[in-house]
Scaffold this motif. Sequence first.
Motif, PDB file in Angstrom:
ATOM      1  N   ASP A  99      25.801  34.466  45.772  1.00 60.33           N
ATOM      2  CA  ASP A  99      24.504  34.948  46.236  1.00 60.33           C
ATOM      3  C   ASP A  99      24.526  35.188  47.747  1.00 60.33           C
ATOM      4  O   ASP A  99      25.283  34.542  48.480  1.00 60.33           O
ATOM      5  CB  ASP A  99      23.407  33.928  45.924  1.00 60.33           C
ATOM      6  N   ASP A 100      23.685  36.114  48.198  1.00 61.15           N
ATOM      7  CA  ASP A 100      23.460  36.361  49.633  1.00 61.15           C
ATOM      8  C   ASP A 100      24.734  36.776  50.369  1.00 61.15           C
ATOM      9  O   ASP A 100      24.928  36.450  51.540  1.00 61.15           O
ATOM     10  CB  ASP A 100      22.855  35.120  50.299  1.00 61.15           C
ATOM     11  N   VAL A 101      25.586  37.518  49.686  1.00 61.92           N
ATOM     12  CA  VAL A 101      26.823  38.016  50.291  1.00 61.92           C
ATOM     13  C   VAL A 101      26.585  39.412  50.857  1.00 61.92           C
ATOM     14  O   VAL A 101      25.865  40.223  50.272  1.00 61.92           O
ATOM     15  CB  VAL A 101      27.961  38.041  49.250  1.00 61.92           C
ATOM     16  N   MET A 102      27.209  39.700  51.996  1.00 57.60           N
ATOM     17  CA  MET A 102      27.085  41.018  52.617  1.00 57.60           C
ATOM     18  C   MET A 102      28.473  41.574  52.916  1.00 57.60           C
ATOM     19  O   MET A 102      29.317  40.894  53.499  1.00 57.60           O
ATOM     20  CB  MET A 102      26.280  40.916  53.911  1.00 57.60           C
ATOM     21  N   LEU A 103      28.693  42.811  52.510  1.00 57.06           N
ATOM     22  CA  LEU A 103      29.932  43.523  52.796  1.00 57.06           C
ATOM     23  C   LEU A 103      29.622  44.744  53.649  1.00 57.06           C
ATOM     24  O   LEU A 103      28.606  45.410  53.449  1.00 57.06           O
ATOM     25  CB  LEU A 103      30.628  44.001  51.519  1.00 57.06           C
ATOM     26  N   TYR A 104      30.535  45.048  54.571  1.00 57.81           N
ATOM     27  CA  TYR A 104      30.448  46.302  55.309  1.00 57.81           C
ATOM     28  C   TYR A 104      31.384  47.331  54.671  1.00 57.81           C
ATOM     29  O   TYR A 104      32.128  47.028  53.730  1.00 57.81           O
ATOM     30  CB  TYR A 104      30.786  46.074  56.781  1.00 57.81           C
ATOM     31  N   HIS A 105      31.332  48.553  55.153  1.00 60.23           N
ATOM     32  CA  HIS A 105      32.094  49.644  54.549  1.00 60.23           C
ATOM     33  C   HIS A 105      33.601  49.379  54.619  1.00 60.23           C
ATOM     34  O   HIS A 105      34.098  48.706  55.517  1.00 60.23           O
ATOM     35  CB  HIS A 105      31.762  50.977  55.237  1.00 60.23           C
ATOM     36  N   GLY A 106      34.308  49.904  53.649  1.00 54.61           N
ATOM     37  CA  GLY A 106      35.754  49.820  53.635  1.00 54.61           C
ATOM     38  C   GLY A 106      36.331  48.502  53.167  1.00 54.61           C
ATOM     39  O   GLY A 106      37.555  48.310  53.218  1.00 54.61           O
ATOM     40  N   VAL A 107      35.511  47.586  52.699  1.00 55.36           N
ATOM     41  CA  VAL A 107      36.005  46.280  52.239  1.00 55.36           C
ATOM     42  C   VAL A 107      36.667  46.417  50.872  1.00 55.36           C
ATOM     43  O   VAL A 107      36.166  47.117  49.989  1.00 55.36           O
ATOM     44  CB  VAL A 107      34.861  45.255  52.172  1.00 55.36           C
ATOM     45  N   THR A 108      37.781  45.720  50.689  1.00 55.40           N
ATOM     46  CA  THR A 108      38.450  45.663  49.396  1.00 55.40           C
ATOM     47  C   THR A 108      38.548  44.218  48.931  1.00 55.40           C
ATOM     48  O   THR A 108      39.052  43.362  49.667  1.00 55.40           O
ATOM     49  CB  THR A 108      39.880  46.245  49.478  1.00 55.40           C
ATOM     50  N   LEU A 109      38.039  43.948  47.745  1.00 55.58           N
ATOM     51  CA  LEU A 109      38.278  42.669  47.063  1.00 55.58           C
ATOM     52  C   LEU A 109      39.285  42.994  45.965  1.00 55.58           C
ATOM     53  O   LEU A 109      38.919  43.350  44.845  1.00 55.58           O
ATOM     54  CB  LEU A 109      36.980  42.101  46.490  1.00 55.58           C
ATOM     55  N   GLY A 110      40.558  42.933  46.309  1.00 54.78           N
ATOM     56  CA  GLY A 110      41.604  43.467  45.448  1.00 54.78           C
ATOM     57  C   GLY A 110      42.532  42.407  44.884  1.00 54.78           C
ATOM     58  O   GLY A 110      42.417  41.215  45.173  1.00 54.78           O
ATOM     59  N   GLY A 111      43.480  42.874  44.077  1.00 54.98           N
ATOM     60  CA  GLY A 111      44.433  41.983  43.435  1.00 54.98           C
ATOM     61  C   GLY A 111      45.841  42.176  43.958  1.00 54.98           C
ATOM     62  O   GLY A 111      46.152  43.166  44.626  1.00 54.98           O
ATOM     63  N   ARG A 112      46.708  41.213  43.645  1.00 53.63           N
ATOM     64  CA  ARG A 112      48.117  41.293  44.014  1.00 53.63           C
ATOM     65  C   ARG A 112      49.026  41.127  42.792  1.00 53.63           C
ATOM     66  O   ARG A 112      50.216  40.893  42.935  1.00 53.63           O
ATOM     67  CB  ARG A 112      48.452  40.218  45.050  1.00 53.63           C
ATOM     68  N   SER A 113      48.448  41.222  41.600  1.00 53.48           N
ATOM     69  CA  SER A 113      49.217  41.017  40.379  1.00 53.48           C
ATOM     70  C   SER A 113      48.781  42.040  39.339  1.00 53.48           C
ATOM     71  O   SER A 113      47.621  42.489  39.327  1.00 53.48           O
ATOM     72  CB  SER A 113      48.985  39.600  39.833  1.00 53.48           C
ATOM     73  N   LEU A 114      49.710  42.409  38.457  1.00 52.99           N
ATOM     74  CA  LEU A 114      49.389  43.299  37.347  1.00 52.99           C
ATOM     75  C   LEU A 114      49.145  42.526  36.052  1.00 52.99           C
ATOM     76  O   LEU A 114      48.852  43.120  35.015  1.00 52.99           O
ATOM     77  CB  LEU A 114      50.528  44.303  37.134  1.00 52.99           C
ATOM     78  N   ASP A 115      49.261  41.194  36.101  1.00 50.84           N
ATOM     79  CA  ASP A 115      49.019  40.374  34.917  1.00 50.84           C
ATOM     80  C   ASP A 115      47.530  40.350  34.590  1.00 50.84           C
ATOM     81  O   ASP A 115      46.676  40.440  35.484  1.00 50.84           O
ATOM     82  CB  ASP A 115      49.520  38.942  35.143  1.00 50.84           C
ATOM     83  N   ARG A 116      47.203  40.201  33.317  1.00 54.84           N
ATOM     84  CA  ARG A 116      45.810  40.136  32.888  1.00 54.84           C
ATOM     85  C   ARG A 116      45.285  38.710  33.037  1.00 54.84           C
ATOM     86  O   ARG A 116      45.077  37.980  32.058  1.00 54.84           O
ATOM     87  CB  ARG A 116      45.681  40.628  31.441  1.00 54.84           C
TER      88      ARG A 116
END
Length: 211
Positions: free
Chosen positions: A120-137
């Motif tokens: 809750d109450d999270v703020m992101l600015y432009h260009g942010v990536t919440l990404g992964g480093r694995s191809l496993d499911r």
Amino acid sequence: MAHPTMLTTGSRRKPVAQSVRDAVAAVREDLDAALVRDPATTSRLEMALASPGLQALWAHRVSHRMWQRGGRWRLPARLVSQAARAATGVEIHPGATIGRRFFIDHGMGVVIGETAEVGDDVMLYHGVTLGGRSLDRVKRHPTVGDGVTIGAGARVLGPVFIGPHSQIGANAVVVKDVPPQAIATGIPAKVRFPQAPSAQPDLYADPELWI
């Protein structure tokens, strides 16, 4: 036979009127939270019509509910998310979990992966990536605690945990956990804390100020 004014979700039933009230309350909450964080906008109407971050969030809420139903709903959920991406420049996978009063300022270029969890109450600015480093499911995207601010261009990669009320600086690359109420800046990101225990960074300031 069920009353025509009842909606069924699994074994739970909810009156249509209550569902509508809940939806309206959630939209107002989103708008008010966004107005607090965006001094360039002065009305709910302007925010609703001109904020791609909010529009992407609302599209995600629709696609996420579809995704949770599974089966034949998964493809339509992806199509909704892709339509929102084309319209807003924000890509949120329908599998991602997003908390209340979430806001993306400017929006363009934000990417949030399938297994990301945002509090809750999270703020992101432009260009942010919440990404992964694995191809496993598996759980391969970040978990972001309540009250976190992530600056423009930051990359948070892998199943790391970003502690509540921490701040991620602009263009930082985070590949390790960040403690609560900490500040993480740099490539790779290094963690530090406010100089005094009573010193709290501005919750809604772009963390690029701390580089």
